[in-house]
Write a protein that holds these residues in place. Structure first.
Motif, PDB file in Angstrom:
ATOM      1  N   PHE A  95      -4.359  12.042 -14.049  1.00  0.00           N
ATOM      2  CA  PHE A  95      -4.359  11.882 -12.588  1.00  0.00           C
ATOM      3  C   PHE A  95      -3.763  13.108 -11.913  1.00  0.00           C
ATOM      4  O   PHE A  95      -4.368  13.691 -11.015  1.00  0.00           O
ATOM      5  CB  PHE A  95      -3.556  10.633 -12.206  1.00  0.00           C
ATOM      6  CG  PHE A  95      -3.570  10.319 -10.730  1.00  0.00           C
ATOM      7  CD1 PHE A  95      -4.486   9.411 -10.210  1.00  0.00           C
ATOM      8  CD2 PHE A  95      -2.688  10.928  -9.857  1.00  0.00           C
ATOM      9  CE1 PHE A  95      -4.505   9.112  -8.856  1.00  0.00           C
ATOM     10  CE2 PHE A  95      -2.697  10.638  -8.502  1.00  0.00           C
ATOM     11  CZ  PHE A  95      -3.615   9.735  -8.001  1.00  0.00           C
ATOM     12  N   LEU A 102      -5.496  15.839  -9.562  1.00  0.00           N
ATOM     13  CA  LEU A 102      -4.976  16.008  -8.197  1.00  0.00           C
ATOM     14  C   LEU A 102      -4.717  17.489  -7.936  1.00  0.00           C
ATOM     15  O   LEU A 102      -5.091  18.031  -6.898  1.00  0.00           O
ATOM     16  CB  LEU A 102      -3.685  15.205  -8.043  1.00  0.00           C
ATOM     17  CG  LEU A 102      -2.979  15.302  -6.689  1.00  0.00           C
ATOM     18  CD1 LEU A 102      -3.847  14.704  -5.578  1.00  0.00           C
ATOM     19  CD2 LEU A 102      -1.618  14.590  -6.716  1.00  0.00           C
ATOM     20  N   GLY A 109      -7.685  19.468  -7.282  1.00  0.00           N
ATOM     21  CA  GLY A 109      -8.415  19.098  -6.056  1.00  0.00           C
ATOM     22  C   GLY A 109      -9.660  18.286  -6.344  1.00  0.00           C
ATOM     23  O   GLY A 109     -10.691  18.457  -5.703  1.00  0.00           O
ATOM     24  N   GLY A 114     -10.497  15.118  -5.871  1.00  0.00           N
ATOM     25  CA  GLY A 114     -10.996  14.097  -4.944  1.00  0.00           C
ATOM     26  C   GLY A 114     -11.070  12.736  -5.611  1.00  0.00           C
ATOM     27  O   GLY A 114     -10.915  12.616  -6.815  1.00  0.00           O
ATOM     28  N   PRO A 115     -11.345  11.696  -4.794  1.00  0.00           N
ATOM     29  CA  PRO A 115     -11.281  10.316  -5.289  1.00  0.00           C
ATOM     30  C   PRO A 115     -12.211  10.031  -6.471  1.00  0.00           C
ATOM     31  O   PRO A 115     -11.901   9.190  -7.298  1.00  0.00           O
ATOM     32  CB  PRO A 115     -11.697   9.470  -4.086  1.00  0.00           C
ATOM     33  CG  PRO A 115     -11.680  10.364  -2.909  1.00  0.00           C
ATOM     34  CD  PRO A 115     -11.663  11.767  -3.367  1.00  0.00           C
ATOM     35  N   LEU A 132     -10.204  11.148  -9.394  1.00  0.00           N
ATOM     36  CA  LEU A 132      -8.886  10.510  -9.540  1.00  0.00           C
ATOM     37  C   LEU A 132      -8.943   9.128 -10.173  1.00  0.00           C
ATOM     38  O   LEU A 132      -7.907   8.553 -10.469  1.00  0.00           O
ATOM     39  CB  LEU A 132      -8.192  10.416  -8.175  1.00  0.00           C
ATOM     40  CG  LEU A 132      -7.695  11.734  -7.572  1.00  0.00           C
ATOM     41  CD1 LEU A 132      -6.951  11.468  -6.278  1.00  0.00           C
ATOM     42  CD2 LEU A 132      -6.796  12.479  -8.545  1.00  0.00           C
ATOM     43  N   THR A 169      -2.504   3.156  -9.307  1.00  0.00           N
ATOM     44  CA  THR A 169      -3.286   3.814  -8.265  1.00  0.00           C
ATOM     45  C   THR A 169      -4.648   4.267  -8.805  1.00  0.00           C
ATOM     46  O   THR A 169      -5.679   4.069  -8.158  1.00  0.00           O
ATOM     47  CB  THR A 169      -2.512   5.016  -7.706  1.00  0.00           C
ATOM     48  OG1 THR A 169      -1.270   4.552  -7.190  1.00  0.00           O
ATOM     49  CG2 THR A 169      -3.286   5.712  -6.612  1.00  0.00           C
ATOM     50  N   GLN A 184      -6.896   1.365  -8.939  1.00  0.00           N
ATOM     51  CA  GLN A 184      -7.382   0.921  -7.627  1.00  0.00           C
ATOM     52  C   GLN A 184      -8.442   1.868  -7.090  1.00  0.00           C
ATOM     53  O   GLN A 184      -9.415   1.443  -6.465  1.00  0.00           O
ATOM     54  CB  GLN A 184      -6.198   0.840  -6.642  1.00  0.00           C
ATOM     55  CG  GLN A 184      -5.246  -0.312  -6.968  1.00  0.00           C
ATOM     56  CD  GLN A 184      -3.976  -0.268  -6.135  1.00  0.00           C
ATOM     57  OE1 GLN A 184      -3.442   0.809  -5.865  1.00  0.00           O
ATOM     58  NE2 GLN A 184      -3.486  -1.422  -5.740  1.00  0.00           N
ATOM     59  N   ILE A 185      -8.248   3.177  -7.356  1.00  0.00           N
ATOM     60  CA  ILE A 185      -9.267   4.140  -6.925  1.00  0.00           C
ATOM     61  C   ILE A 185     -10.565   3.885  -7.687  1.00  0.00           C
ATOM     62  O   ILE A 185     -11.663   3.953  -7.121  1.00  0.00           O
ATOM     63  CB  ILE A 185      -8.750   5.584  -7.097  1.00  0.00           C
ATOM     64  CG1 ILE A 185      -7.616   5.833  -6.082  1.00  0.00           C
ATOM     65  CG2 ILE A 185      -9.870   6.603  -6.925  1.00  0.00           C
ATOM     66  CD1 ILE A 185      -6.993   7.209  -6.153  1.00  0.00           C
ATOM     67  N   ASP A 188     -12.289   0.996  -6.021  1.00  0.00           N
ATOM     68  CA  ASP A 188     -12.949   1.422  -4.780  1.00  0.00           C
ATOM     69  C   ASP A 188     -14.198   2.238  -5.085  1.00  0.00           C
ATOM     70  O   ASP A 188     -15.234   2.083  -4.431  1.00  0.00           O
ATOM     71  CB  ASP A 188     -11.995   2.260  -3.922  1.00  0.00           C
ATOM     72  CG  ASP A 188     -11.025   1.378  -3.129  1.00  0.00           C
ATOM     73  OD1 ASP A 188     -11.248   0.157  -3.077  1.00  0.00           O
ATOM     74  OD2 ASP A 188     -10.060   1.924  -2.569  1.00  0.00           O
ATOM     75  N   ASN A 189     -14.092   3.103  -6.097  1.00  0.00           N
ATOM     76  CA  ASN A 189     -15.258   3.919  -6.455  1.00  0.00           C
ATOM     77  C   ASN A 189     -16.448   3.040  -6.831  1.00  0.00           C
ATOM     78  O   ASN A 189     -17.585   3.355  -6.489  1.00  0.00           O
ATOM     79  CB  ASN A 189     -14.918   4.864  -7.607  1.00  0.00           C
ATOM     80  CG  ASN A 189     -14.239   6.143  -7.114  1.00  0.00           C
ATOM     81  OD1 ASN A 189     -14.353   6.511  -5.939  1.00  0.00           O
ATOM     82  ND2 ASN A 189     -13.535   6.825  -7.994  1.00  0.00           N
ATOM     83  N   LEU A 240     -18.172   2.101  -3.795  1.00  0.00           N
ATOM     84  CA  LEU A 240     -18.795   3.256  -3.144  1.00  0.00           C
ATOM     85  C   LEU A 240     -19.972   3.790  -3.958  1.00  0.00           C
ATOM     86  O   LEU A 240     -20.968   4.234  -3.398  1.00  0.00           O
ATOM     87  CB  LEU A 240     -17.745   4.343  -2.912  1.00  0.00           C
ATOM     88  CG  LEU A 240     -16.635   3.911  -1.926  1.00  0.00           C
ATOM     89  CD1 LEU A 240     -15.402   4.796  -2.068  1.00  0.00           C
ATOM     90  CD2 LEU A 240     -17.152   3.941  -0.491  1.00  0.00           C
ATOM     91  N   GLY A 244     -17.545   9.937   4.723  1.00  0.00           N
ATOM     92  CA  GLY A 244     -17.260   9.884   3.289  1.00  0.00           C
ATOM     93  C   GLY A 244     -18.494   9.470   2.498  1.00  0.00           C
ATOM     94  O   GLY A 244     -18.777  10.006   1.423  1.00  0.00           O
ATOM     95  N   ARG A 275     -20.731  11.624  -0.288  1.00  0.00           N
ATOM     96  CA  ARG A 275     -21.010  11.110  -1.624  1.00  0.00           C
ATOM     97  C   ARG A 275     -22.509  11.162  -1.916  1.00  0.00           C
ATOM     98  O   ARG A 275     -22.929  11.522  -3.011  1.00  0.00           O
ATOM     99  CB  ARG A 275     -20.498   9.679  -1.768  1.00  0.00           C
ATOM    100  CG  ARG A 275     -18.998   9.605  -2.032  1.00  0.00           C
ATOM    101  CD  ARG A 275     -18.509   8.180  -2.156  1.00  0.00           C
ATOM    102  NE  ARG A 275     -17.096   8.129  -2.463  1.00  0.00           N
ATOM    103  CZ  ARG A 275     -16.581   7.824  -3.664  1.00  0.00           C
ATOM    104  NH1 ARG A 275     -17.389   7.514  -4.650  1.00  0.00           N
ATOM    105  NH2 ARG A 275     -15.281   7.827  -3.865  1.00  0.00           N
TER     106      ARG A 275
END
Lengths: 450, 450
Positions: B129, B133, B136, B138-139, B142, B217, B220-221, B224-225, B228, B256, B260
């Motif tokens: 992670f 990070l 750079g 991005g989600p 991550l 975290t 959870q990402i 969410d992914n 998405l 966002g 994507r």
């Protein structure tokens, strides 16, 4: 003059024409932002007012800060307002921030400002990200600050969110501009200070542009959150009726979306206290309940979630039941429900939400929720039965039963909102019929085509 | 025996019945995982095989690792397979990992395994992670590793992703079990090593359970992914036809989601080389082009994005055009398109995708894309015009023009797929008519109801 600052001016996000408040503490960041925006204000491109809040937390030092800000604004010809904050003995930084925002908000509403401008920089943003990461905040918290957002009805702009803290100080120094160093080092800035002094430098040693990369990530997470918030809102709008969630519809969503809906639902319907926030473990438990078929779990603040039928209910809420009201024509309001009387349409109605009755049939009736001893004579049946049994026969979920409006005469139930009607006694073909219609949100009612 | 390990067994994610490969390096993590799973294998609850890859990177030490693994498996009565990897002189850790995965994959397919089990722990996850990070990522990056995922068609389980590295070593030590320390310290593990040795300890000093919070975290990402990704796939399915994106439909999405979709579109249609990946700045530029009405930008690998009409096009792709093919009955295939001949339906067709012609009308014709000198006699018109002008009149976007299949005789164009027909010369009422129909994806064709 102010050559180094002028260079930064090109890097900040442009502030469009309008009327603005600027939060001015006298620290390097807000001093810089005032310096950058003042020429625009003097030329009339924007209307600007600086607002300072003196918490008096540091005695003479605080008064010096206020004097510094006042003189700076005089020099820059920018209107200045100072507030003196009473913190009622709460001397921590969080209380100060809350009080400060309240003053900004007051002045914002008074002046009809278009936005409040705050001087947060890239380092503030990266520190916030790491602080939230280390508190386990999850993606909703990791979006951190936005350069343009609405909070409590106030539009906030942060034009310097892309600029490093050192650049700002370096430019002020080069232009021989002074600022006030905040000597606060209170208890709850401890975590932020350690992140600032230990963690961020360690990251910058390890990876080039670590702060910029963290800021970019926060922005991307904010972008994703926008998409996810939109969908959460839509699902809540379509499938949530107060403390009742249509579980069957949410259960088909991906896990992350289900949990966002559940957290939102809890925020809307659960207890308001901070210590009753849903933990990650509790969210997981609630999610398992949602996708199961039946069950009950304990939640913070003495609440329970009950899964049954198509629904998930939050119980234990001290939802105040509406007081009984006497039936009246043409409309009786009962909490968020209404019962209306309109001319007959010449057909009987579906018995659930519409029912035709003789005109004087409802005289002396009340609308209320159930109580012990309630009984009903179901339509077409000779004898009475307990309301409890009537509702069980019709598969009405237990958590709904206390919420359903009833049209009653004494302990005789005549109409059960969204569910059915009792047999209308004494119906005489010569009676003049009227139409009764229930209005309101009845998640317990199966949709009927009538 | 193995009491401390047994305790960990309760904490790992359960591995259900099935046939598994376990990646075994001989390090503490995989040694632990083998120790934990071996009893299940011996009792027949799961079928387990350990796979070891000897990269020979560290000479005798590598051979010792292999020997250690072999003996461990003999003791635990678990089948063991070792591969010797040739790295062609590339001695970095990334090449080793790629080679290792290729062997796991080979064995996975050979044995028909249900999953490959890897021994990553919570510290590996937190390090990944932070590494991403600081790069750079991005989600999308991550989300890190998942405890259950499909990669390149291989299902991967990571039952120890919730366990701390120290717990594992501590338990092995307590139970007097040995493992192999990897002495590798190559160039590209530099960042991970600094994160492991400097950053994670600093975070753990500042905040309790920092590693656990970072892991949560990441989870959870990932959740969410999933939401998405699903929406991205849906938008791509509905609005993307090869290198053509229906910009007007995507432009209404939140920023966002647009980005994507653009990244996915680029991955599917842009150049494959890693150095041609879209940077954050390029994605932003591409997004601005998408939501504008007209324009063109340069992209990596000599590609261009062109925004015109309702579309965003990616040009510069060396898309091989299909060779011309002779018309034949009942079907001519041309790239991903087909032209079919079916009995007349007694009505003329819409001229764009269907056209009725005399039976022998197409003899000697070819299907090809446009070339210089092409001309057409538009339906109902006396003279010829340049194909170029014909397409301009019909507002066919330039980037489509090289892709449209044409039915031609010499430089005379008879049918333009999805666009229109030339006048059919020599039509004789006694001719026996047939129906020509174009099949395929024609984003340039306005939908017609015929």
């Amino acid at each position: 003059m102010h050559k180094a600052c002028e260079k930064l001016r090109l890097q900040i996000r442009q502030v469009h024409e309008g009327r603005y408040l600027l939060g001015l503490s006298g620290g390097a960041d807000s001093t810089m932002l005032l310096t950058l925006l003042a020429p625009d204000a003097r030329e009339g491109r924007i209307r600007l007012e600086a607002v300072h809040v003196n918490h008096g937390l540091r005695g003479a030092e605080s008064d010096e800060d206020e004097r510094f800000c006042r003189e700076l604004c005089e020099r820059e010809a920018v209107p200045f307002t100072a507030y003196r904050a009473e913190l009622d003995g709460r001397k921590d930084e969080a209380s100060a921030r809350t009080a400060r925002f309240a003053f900004f908000r007051e002045r914002y509403l008074e002046t009809g400002a278009d936005a409040l401008i705050l001087a947060h920089n890239a380092d503030d943003q990266a520190e916030t990200f790491l602080m939230r990461l280390l508190r386990g905040a999850g993606p909703e918290g990791l979006e951190c600050m936005r350069n343009d957002e609405i909070t409590d009805g106030i539009r906030i702009l942060r034009p310097m969110l892309g600029i490093r803290r050192d650049e700002i100080r370096e430019a002020l120094r080069t232009d021989s501009l002074s600022w006030r160093e905040d000597s606060t080092n209170g208890q709850d800035v401890y975590l932020r200070n350690r992140i600032r002094k230990e963690l961020v430098p360690a990251m910058e040693r390890i990876a080039e542009n670590a702060v910029e990369k963290i800021c970019r990530t926060a922005g991307q997470i904010a972008d994703d959150n926008d998409t996810l918030y939109e969908r959460t809102e839509k699902l809540i709008r379509e499938h949530c009726s107060g403390s009742t969630l249509e579980a069957a519809a949410i259960a088909t969503e991906p896990a992350g979306m289900r949990k966002r809906v559940l957290r939102k639902w809890w925020t809307m319907n659960g207890p308001r206290l901070k210590e009753h926030a849903l933990s990650a473990t509790q969210t997981d438990e609630l999610d398992r309940l949602l996708i199961s078929h039946k069950g009950k779990i304990n939640l913070p603040g003495n609440r329970h979630a009950v899964r049954t039928g198509r629904y998930l209910f939050l119980t234990g809420n001290e939802e105040k039941k509406p007081d009984p009201v006497s039936f009246c024509t043409p409309e009786t309001a009962f909490g968020s429900f209404r019962l209306t009387v309109t001319p007959s349409e010449g057909r009987p109605g579906n018995g659930k939400t519409t029912q035709e009755v003789p005109e004087d049939f409802c005289d002396g009736c009340v609308i209320r929720t159930r109580k012990d001893g309630d009984r009903i004579r179901p339509f077409g049946s000779a004898g009475h039965k307990k309301l409890q049994d009537f509702l069980t026969d019709r598969k009405i979920e237990e958590p709904f039963r206390d919420r359903i409006p009833l049209l009653c005469r004494g302990d005789e139930v005549l109409l059960v909102c969204g569910v059915g009607a009792g047999d209308i006694p004494g119906w005489n073909p010569d009676d003049h019929p009227v139409r009764l219609t229930w209005h309101g949100d009845m998640p317990w009612a199966e949709k009927t085509g009538e």
